[in-house]
Every structure is written in structure tokens, then in C-alpha cells.
Design a protein around this motif. Structure first.
Motif, mmCIF file in Angstrom:
data_model
loop_
_atom_site.group_PDB
_atom_site.id
_atom_site.type_symbol
_atom_site.label_atom_id
_atom_site.label_comp_id
_atom_site.label_asym_id
_atom_site.label_seq_id
_atom_site.Cartn_x
_atom_site.Cartn_y
_atom_site.Cartn_z
ATOM 1 N N GLY A 194 0.778 -1.229 0.000
ATOM 2 C CA GLY A 194 0.000 0.000 0.000
ATOM 3 C C GLY A 194 0.806 1.273 0.000
ATOM 4 N N PHE A 195 2.134 1.177 -0.050
ATOM 5 C CA PHE A 195 2.953 2.385 -0.059
ATOM 6 C C PHE A 195 2.859 3.097 -1.407
ATOM 7 C CE2 PHE A 195 4.844 0.045 3.448
ATOM 8 C CZ PHE A 195 5.038 1.047 4.387
ATOM 9 N N GLU A 196 2.972 4.424 -1.358
ATOM 10 C CA GLU A 196 2.896 5.261 -2.550
ATOM 11 C C GLU A 196 4.147 6.128 -2.652
ATOM 12 O OE1 GLU A 196 -0.707 7.465 -2.073
ATOM 13 O OE2 GLU A 196 -2.006 5.729 -2.490
ATOM 14 N N ARG A 197 4.219 6.925 -3.742
ATOM 15 C CA ARG A 197 5.345 7.835 -3.985
ATOM 16 C C ARG A 197 6.678 7.088 -3.911
ATOM 17 N NH1 ARG A 197 4.239 13.202 -3.756
ATOM 18 N NH2 ARG A 197 6.324 13.662 -2.949
ATOM 19 N N LEU A 198 6.719 5.932 -4.556
ATOM 20 C CA LEU A 198 7.890 5.075 -4.467
ATOM 21 C C LEU A 198 9.087 5.679 -5.203
ATOM 22 C CD1 LEU A 198 6.301 1.550 -5.076
ATOM 23 C CD2 LEU A 198 6.610 2.769 -2.925
#
Length: 269
Positions: A194-198
Motif C-alpha cells: 500500500g505504499f505510494e510515492r515510491l
């Protein structure tokens, strides 16, 4: 000599090697933390404190931050606590805990989580990343630093004996549930949790900057000898590596570079 004493000597050598490992790359890791927006005052969760060398650097770099480090190995946690507590007091805590099933950390409590050379040792790294998602605050930052042996670095002149031992080391770690090729999976693991802005960056440490001697602890023959005991290499193959290292050191313009991957993600607000 008792088995306990031999184990303690082995741990001391391992601790020395880990200190050398940190010395090789910490200056550039520090720059990577700045790039990813870690700031003084952030509450920081460090996963895998080991003997506490990185923990100590974090405490110096972020003097207003509360730092919680978890470590699955009680020996390392005790070693780290004994050295960190007199210096940093209650601002730095080292807890014996397992990131796959954390019991001593609070959900949604941390601004930043730093996971350095840990996921390669886990049989289910995705489960650990899921837990990190839970432990971070909304908007919290996850920074994972790890390796992928396909792009481990450069050594010149090349000596094949070292490549063979590295391959055997990867096999040994695989039998223990680890994966020294975890680097290529990090982006997907963070995205799946669910992490973003990788973001993904490389950290390169090399001998033209640090000197060849700085890299010698990474070829400690006593540490490699554990692979002899476990049957992954022979004593003759280990001796061949030692000869290769000596030849390398005697070569004018010898060069070595080690690469580490840094992957970043944010928990959505």
C-alpha cells in the motif's frame, strides 16, 4: 575453550565486520535519508539494530528524535543497549522483537521506519512490510536498504574464487529462508503493501574514495569458514579465496565497489 566462548568470539568478529560495513557506506546512506525527507524530530523506528552502530549514528544525526530499534537477536540487542543507554538515555530504546510479528511497538506511532539489510534474511519479507505499513503514521516514510547479488558491485582484477564463494553464500542463505536477490523485489513489496510515492536509488561505495583496506572486513576468512562447517565450501576453496584476496591486494590500481539499493515509500494520508 567452551562452546559459549567460541560463540562469543564469533559474535565479536561479526560485530567488527558489521562496524566495517557501516563505515563503508554510512556517509552516503545519511545523504539518502536527507533525500527521502527524514528530519530531526521525526519519531524513528529502526528495524534490525544489530549491535547498534547505525542506531548511534541516527541518534547523532537527529538529536531531537525519539528512536526505537527492534532486534530479533537478544545478544545484539543487549550489546546495543549496553553501549547506547549511557550515551542517549531514554531517547533511544532497543527492544527484542520480531518485525514479522511485532509485540512491543505501537500501531501508527512512527514518522519513519528504516530497514537496513534485514529483508534479505526473512522467509516472508512481504509480511514484514505489511507490519511496517501498520506501524507507520499516515504519511509515514519507509526506507529499505538491501542488496541484490546480481548487481553486488565490481572487483578488478576479478578472481573467480570469490564469485564462487558468493554464489555459495547465497545458496546457504536461501536454505535458511533468506534471499540475497531481494533487491529486485523491494519496489513491488512496498507497492503491494500500500505504499505510494515510491523511489529507488543506488548507493555506491568504492575504493578510490575509501581505500581498498576499508573493504577487507567483508572478506573475513573466519566468517567465511562457517560455510565450510555447513558444507557449502571446502577448506581448499576457502584457502583459494584467501590467496585471491592477497593477489588482489598486491595488484596496483586494484578497485572494488559495493552497491546497495535504497527503496522509499510513503503510507498514504
Amino acid at each position: 575453550m567452551t562452546k559459549l566462548a567460541m560463540d562469543e568470539e564469533k559474535m565479536k568478529r561479526l560485530i567488527e565486520r558489521m562496524k566495517g560495513q557501516m563505515d563503508i557506506s554510512w556517509a552516503k546512506e545519511e545523504g539518502m535519508l536527507e533525500r527521502f525527507g527524514v528530519q530531526d524530530g521525526h519519531s524513528i523506528l529502526e528495524v534490525g539494530s544489530g549491535p547498534g552502530f547505525i542506531t548511534d549514528q541516527l541518534a547523532q544525526l537527529y538529536p531531537s528524535s525519539q528512536i526505537t530499534s527492534i532486534e530479533i537477536e537478544p545478544y545484539f540487542a543487549a550489546f546495543a543497549s549496553s553501549h547506547l543507554a549511557p550515551k542517549w538515555g531514554e531517547r533511544v530504546k532497543v527492544l527484542v522483537d520480531d518485525i514479522a510479528q511485532p509485540q512491543k511497538t505501537s500501531i501508527g506511532a512512527y514518522d519513519v521506519a528504516i530497514v537496513r539489510l534485514v529483508l534479505q534474511h526473512l522467509s516472508d519479507p512481504g509480511k514484514a512490510v505489511d507490519q511496517l505499513f501498520r506501524l507507520l503514521k499516515p504519511g509515514g516514510k519507509l526506507i529499505v536498504l538491501d542488496v541484490d547479488d546480481t548487481v553486488w558491485g565490481i572487483i578488478d582484477p576479478v578472481f573467480p574464487e570469490l564469485g564462487f564463494v558468493m554464489n555459495q553464500h547465497a545458496k546457504e542463505q536461501s536454505t535458511e529462508g533468506g534471499n540475497r536477490f531481494i533487491g529486485r523485489k523491494l519496489w513491488r513489496l512496498l507497492r503491494s503493501s500500500g505504499f505510494e510515492r515510491l523511489d529507488l536509488q543506488m548507493i555506491a561505495s568504492h575504493s578510490d574514495e575509501l581505500g581498498v583496506q576499508a573493504f577487507l572486513p567483508q572478506t573475513d576468512p573466519d566468517e567465511m569458514r562457517t560455510m565450510v562447517s555447513s558444507g557449502f565450501i571446502t577448506e581448499a576453496e576457502l584457502e583459494a579465496v584467501q590467496r585471491g584476496v592477497q593477489t588482489f591486494l598486491e595488484t596496483p590500481d586494484a578497485f572494488v565497489m559495493l552497491l546497495m539499493l535504497a527503496v522509499y515509500g510513503e503510507k498514504p494520508l
